[in-house]
Design a protein around this motif. Structure first.
Motif, mmCIF file in Angstrom:
data_model
loop_
_atom_site.group_PDB
_atom_site.id
_atom_site.type_symbol
_atom_site.label_atom_id
_atom_site.label_comp_id
_atom_site.label_asym_id
_atom_site.label_seq_id
_atom_site.Cartn_x
_atom_site.Cartn_y
_atom_site.Cartn_z
ATOM 1 N N ALA A 171 9.877 5.902 3.208
ATOM 2 C CA ALA A 171 9.228 6.426 2.016
ATOM 3 C C ALA A 171 10.052 7.623 1.547
ATOM 4 O O ALA A 171 10.403 8.488 2.352
ATOM 5 N N LEU A 172 10.374 7.652 0.268
ATOM 6 C CA LEU A 172 11.199 8.714 -0.304
ATOM 7 C C LEU A 172 10.525 9.289 -1.534
ATOM 8 O O LEU A 172 9.949 8.548 -2.336
ATOM 9 N N ALA A 173 10.634 10.594 -1.698
ATOM 10 C CA ALA A 173 10.171 11.252 -2.923
ATOM 11 C C ALA A 173 11.197 12.329 -3.269
ATOM 12 O O ALA A 173 11.620 13.104 -2.406
ATOM 13 N N LEU A 174 11.596 12.360 -4.534
ATOM 14 C CA LEU A 174 12.621 13.277 -5.025
ATOM 15 C C LEU A 174 12.162 13.871 -6.340
ATOM 16 O O LEU A 174 11.801 13.133 -7.261
ATOM 17 N N LEU A 182 2.946 5.790 7.656
ATOM 18 C CA LEU A 182 4.140 5.821 8.510
ATOM 19 C C LEU A 182 3.808 6.215 9.942
ATOM 20 O O LEU A 182 4.645 6.093 10.828
ATOM 21 N N GLY A 183 2.592 6.670 10.164
ATOM 22 C CA GLY A 183 2.103 6.880 11.525
ATOM 23 C C GLY A 183 2.510 8.184 12.170
ATOM 24 O O GLY A 183 3.396 8.887 11.689
ATOM 25 N N PRO A 184 1.864 8.481 13.301
ATOM 26 C CA PRO A 184 2.108 9.750 13.997
ATOM 27 C C PRO A 184 3.511 9.856 14.596
ATOM 28 O O PRO A 184 3.990 10.954 14.855
ATOM 29 N N SER A 185 4.175 8.744 14.792
ATOM 30 C CA SER A 185 5.538 8.815 15.348
ATOM 31 C C SER A 185 6.585 8.793 14.245
ATOM 32 O O SER A 185 7.785 8.745 14.533
ATOM 33 N N GLY A 186 6.147 8.841 12.993
ATOM 34 C CA GLY A 186 7.098 8.866 11.883
ATOM 35 C C GLY A 186 7.976 10.104 11.937
ATOM 36 O O GLY A 186 7.556 11.164 12.415
ATOM 37 N N SER A 187 9.195 9.976 11.459
ATOM 38 C CA SER A 187 10.083 11.138 11.382
ATOM 39 C C SER A 187 10.305 11.477 9.920
ATOM 40 O O SER A 187 10.351 10.602 9.050
ATOM 41 N N TRP A 188 10.423 12.775 9.655
ATOM 42 C CA TRP A 188 10.503 13.290 8.298
ATOM 43 C C TRP A 188 11.726 14.173 8.136
ATOM 44 O O TRP A 188 12.077 14.929 9.038
ATOM 45 N N GLU A 217 0.831 -1.205 0.000
ATOM 46 C CA GLU A 217 0.000 0.000 0.000
ATOM 47 C C GLU A 217 0.867 1.257 0.000
ATOM 48 O O GLU A 217 0.597 2.213 -0.737
ATOM 49 N N LEU A 218 1.913 1.261 0.814
ATOM 50 C CA LEU A 218 2.836 2.401 0.858
ATOM 51 C C LEU A 218 3.447 2.635 -0.528
ATOM 52 O O LEU A 218 3.477 3.768 -1.021
ATOM 53 N N ARG A 219 3.902 1.589 -1.160
ATOM 54 C CA ARG A 219 4.489 1.715 -2.501
ATOM 55 C C ARG A 219 3.455 2.200 -3.517
ATOM 56 O O ARG A 219 3.758 3.005 -4.393
#
Length: 166
Positions: free
Chosen positions: A158-161, A121-127, A10-12
């Protein structure tokens, strides 16, 4: 399919909704290292940069390009507040770096996909991004114009460029 495999698929899938040919590149996966941190995330960013440099549209602009080493990538990444991840990711997938009036994706669809990626990635995800919001500078990762958003929940990434050249 396990729930873990389903979540990654799903993430992909949602990240794929944000990509465009030869302009916005994405990647998602699960870390194999125990207790991954910023260096492991930077290594995945490095992989994405290397893949981008081999894209047919960009090879001529990046002859001999080798992505920066992991320590230099770590130094280029700035933390981004979780509340800013959805709007940043939406903009990255929607607004062209050089021609802001040009849109890569419809904003509504990009916002929906960005929201789902951040939610997964949830509320504890880091960005992390290569933008320094405090001064407006961009820590370039390539010799081109580039904009990156990298997120992790400590297990998935998860990465976006987006890249552009004038």
């Amino acid at each position: 399919m396990t729930s873990e495999e389903s979540r990654l698929a799903e993430l992909r899938g949602w990240l794929g909704e944000l990509s465009t040919p030869s302009r916005v590149f994405v990647a998602a996966g699960r870390f194999t290292e125990p207790d991954p941190d910023l260096p492991e995330l930077a290594a995945r960013v490095r992989d994405l940069l290397a893949r981008t440099a081999t894209d047919e549209a960009w090879r001529r602009f990046l002859p001999g390009y080798v992505p920066p080493p992991v320590p230099r990538l770590c130094a280029a990444l700035e933390p981004l507040e979780a509340a800013e991840a959805v709007p940043f990711l939406t903009t990255l997938a929607t607004v062209d770096l050089l021609w802001p009036s040009h849109r890569h994706r419809p904003a509504e669809a990009a916002a929906r996909a960005a929201d789902r990626v951040v939610t997964l990635l949830g509320p504890s995800g880091s960005w992390w991004t290569n933008h320094d919001a405090a001064c407006g500078a961009v820590n370039g990762l390539t010799p081109l114009f580039d904009s990156l958003l990298a997120g992790t929940d400590g297990r998935h990434y998860a990465l976006a460029l987006q890249i552009a050249d004038d």
